[in-house]
Write a protein that holds these residues in place. Structure first.
Motif, short mmCIF file in Angstrom:
data_model
loop_
_atom_site.label_atom_id
_atom_site.label_comp_id
_atom_site.label_asym_id
_atom_site.label_seq_id
_atom_site.Cartn_x
_atom_site.Cartn_y
_atom_site.Cartn_z
N PRO A 93 0.84 -1.21 0.00
CA PRO A 93 0.00 0.00 0.00
C PRO A 93 0.87 1.26 0.00
CG PRO A 93 0.06 -0.97 2.19
CD PRO A 93 0.74 -1.95 1.27
N GLU A 94 0.33 2.33 -0.62
CA GLU A 94 1.13 3.55 -0.80
C GLU A 94 0.61 4.75 0.00
OE1 GLU A 94 2.43 3.01 -5.42
OE2 GLU A 94 0.28 3.36 -5.00
N ILE A 95 -0.69 4.77 0.30
CA ILE A 95 -1.29 5.96 0.90
C ILE A 95 -1.66 5.67 2.35
CG2 ILE A 95 -3.21 7.60 0.73
CD1 ILE A 95 -3.23 7.00 -2.31
N PRO A 96 -1.03 6.38 3.30
CA PRO A 96 -1.27 6.07 4.71
C PRO A 96 -2.72 6.24 5.15
CG PRO A 96 0.01 8.10 4.49
CD PRO A 96 -0.08 7.48 3.12
N GLN A 97 -3.42 7.21 4.61
CA GLN A 97 -4.82 7.41 5.02
C GLN A 97 -5.68 6.21 4.64
OE1 GLN A 97 -2.92 9.53 3.31
NE2 GLN A 97 -3.22 11.63 4.00
N ASN A 98 -5.43 5.62 3.47
CA ASN A 98 -6.19 4.42 3.08
C ASN A 98 -5.92 3.28 4.06
OD1 ASN A 98 -7.54 5.40 0.83
ND2 ASN A 98 -5.90 4.84 -0.57
N THR A 99 -4.65 3.06 4.39
CA THR A 99 -4.31 1.98 5.30
C THR A 99 -4.90 2.24 6.69
OG1 THR A 99 -2.32 1.47 4.05
CG2 THR A 99 -2.40 0.66 6.31
N GLY A 100 -4.91 3.49 7.12
CA GLY A 100 -5.54 3.83 8.40
C GLY A 100 -7.02 3.54 8.40
N THR B 169 -11.58 -0.27 9.77
CA THR B 169 -12.60 -1.23 9.33
C THR B 169 -12.29 -2.62 9.86
OG1 THR B 169 -13.09 0.07 7.35
CG2 THR B 169 -13.71 -2.26 7.30
N CYS B 170 -11.02 -2.99 9.84
CA CYS B 170 -10.62 -4.31 10.36
C CYS B 170 -10.92 -4.43 11.85
CB CYS B 170 -9.14 -4.56 10.07
SG CYS B 170 -8.77 -4.92 8.34
N VAL B 171 -10.62 -3.39 12.62
CA VAL B 171 -10.92 -3.44 14.06
C VAL B 171 -12.42 -3.58 14.27
CG1 VAL B 171 -10.87 -2.13 16.22
CG2 VAL B 171 -8.84 -2.20 14.76
N ALA B 172 -13.21 -2.83 13.52
CA ALA B 172 -14.67 -2.85 13.68
C ALA B 172 -15.29 -4.20 13.33
CB ALA B 172 -15.31 -1.76 12.81
N THR B 173 -14.59 -4.97 12.51
CA THR B 173 -15.14 -6.25 12.05
C THR B 173 -14.41 -7.47 12.62
OG1 THR B 173 -13.72 -6.18 10.08
CG2 THR B 173 -15.95 -5.27 9.87
N GLY B 174 -13.41 -7.25 13.47
CA GLY B 174 -12.65 -8.36 14.02
C GLY B 174 -11.79 -9.05 12.98
N GLY C 189 -4.18 -4.75 -4.03
CA GLY C 189 -2.89 -4.22 -4.44
C GLY C 189 -2.71 -2.76 -4.13
N LYS C 190 -1.54 -2.25 -4.44
CA LYS C 190 -1.25 -0.84 -4.18
C LYS C 190 -2.10 0.06 -5.05
CE LYS C 190 3.02 -0.88 -6.92
NZ LYS C 190 4.45 -0.61 -6.80
N GLU C 191 -2.30 1.25 -4.56
CA GLU C 191 -3.22 2.19 -5.17
C GLU C 191 -2.88 2.53 -6.62
OE1 GLU C 191 -3.43 3.11 -0.72
OE2 GLU C 191 -1.92 2.42 -2.13
N SER C 192 -1.62 2.63 -6.96
CA SER C 192 -1.22 3.07 -8.30
C SER C 192 -1.20 1.97 -9.35
CB SER C 192 0.16 3.73 -8.25
OG SER C 192 1.15 2.78 -7.89
N ASN D 130 -11.53 3.71 -4.79
CA ASN D 130 -10.59 3.97 -3.71
C ASN D 130 -10.32 2.67 -2.96
OD1 ASN D 130 -10.54 4.50 -0.55
ND2 ASN D 130 -9.46 6.17 -1.56
N LEU D 131 -9.09 2.46 -2.57
CA LEU D 131 -8.69 1.21 -1.93
C LEU D 131 -9.48 0.92 -0.66
CD1 LEU D 131 -6.82 -1.26 -1.76
CD2 LEU D 131 -5.14 0.21 -0.59
N SER D 132 -9.63 1.90 0.22
CA SER D 132 -10.35 1.62 1.47
C SER D 132 -11.83 1.32 1.20
CB SER D 132 -10.19 2.77 2.47
OG SER D 132 -10.71 3.97 1.98
N ASN D 133 -12.42 1.97 0.19
CA ASN D 133 -13.80 1.64 -0.18
C ASN D 133 -13.90 0.23 -0.73
OD1 ASN D 133 -14.64 4.21 0.55
ND2 ASN D 133 -14.51 5.01 -1.52
N SER D 134 -12.96 -0.15 -1.57
CA SER D 134 -12.95 -1.50 -2.15
C SER D 134 -12.86 -2.57 -1.07
CB SER D 134 -11.79 -1.65 -3.14
OG SER D 134 -11.94 -0.77 -4.22
N VAL D 135 -11.97 -2.35 -0.10
CA VAL D 135 -11.84 -3.31 1.00
C VAL D 135 -13.16 -3.44 1.75
CG1 VAL D 135 -10.73 -3.73 3.24
CG2 VAL D 135 -9.34 -3.05 1.27
N ALA D 136 -13.79 -2.32 2.06
CA ALA D 136 -15.05 -2.36 2.81
C ALA D 136 -16.13 -3.10 2.03
CB ALA D 136 -15.50 -0.94 3.16
N ILE D 137 -16.24 -2.85 0.74
CA ILE D 137 -17.26 -3.49 -0.08
C ILE D 137 -17.10 -5.00 -0.06
CG2 ILE D 137 -18.00 -3.85 -2.48
CD1 ILE D 137 -17.39 -0.82 -2.92
N VAL D 138 -15.91 -5.49 -0.36
CA VAL D 138 -15.68 -6.94 -0.45
C VAL D 138 -15.72 -7.59 0.94
CG1 VAL D 138 -14.11 -8.75 -1.23
CG2 VAL D 138 -14.39 -6.67 -2.60
#
Length: 164
Positions: A8-15, A20-25, A99-102, A130-138
């Motif tokens: 991953p390249e963008i810290p805000q996305n990883t944050g 989301t990971c904490v909220a979902t275990g 994968g990474k954002e770029s 957006n990476l964080s949106n994609s993670v949440a959707i799947v």
């Protein structure tokens, strides 16, 4: 469930993904190199005070990740996949890689794992979400398929009684 971020390249996305990971275990797995340092304020801001509660593991590279998880079921999220994320059955111990954002997940990894590649349907003129949106959707589809095991599925309203 497990979310894997490949370089991953963008810290805000990883944050955001960490929150989301904490909220979902869900466990978060980070494959280096990262495009930032984990102590950057952008990660902490996006992850808020949840970051300390996150189950996160780092790996030197993809081979290191694979060696430490032999036999794991891994889904590879990519715009290059032929089937939708809604067309597969997720297990509670599955890993979902992004994968990474770029550039996404490297082509050689995708070619070796084509049968496990999944995509989020979207319009023709859009390169990716957006990476964080994609993670949440799947992730939430995977959790839905597993009946949101371990998560609170009902809230409670606290009705106020107003004087007339």
């Amino acid at each position: 469930m497990h979310i894997v971020l490949h370089q991953p390249e963008i810290p805000q996305n990883t944050g955001n993904i960490g929150r989301t990971c904490v909220a979902t275990g869900t466990s978060l797995h980070l494959i280096e190199p990262l495009g930032f340092r984990l102590n950057e304020k952008e990660i902490k801001r996006a992850g808020m005070d949840y970051w300390e509660k996150l189950d996160v593991t780092r790996y030197i590279d993809y081979e290191d990740f694979k060696e430490k998880h032999p036999g794991a079921k891994i889904w590879y999220a990519t715009t290059k996949a032929k089937r939708s994320y809604t067309d597969v059955s997720f297990g509670m111990d599955d890993y979902i890689m992004f994968g990474k954002e770029s550039a996404g997940i490297p082509e050689e990894i995708l070619v070796d794992n084509e049968e496990s590649c999944i995509r989020i349907p979207m319009g023709h003129d859009i390169r990716s979400l957006n990476l964080s949106n994609s993670v949440a959707i799947v992730l939430y589809e995977a959790l839905r398929q597993n009946e949101f095991k371990g998560l609170e599925t009902e809230g409670e309203l606290h009705r106020l009684h107003w004087k007339e």
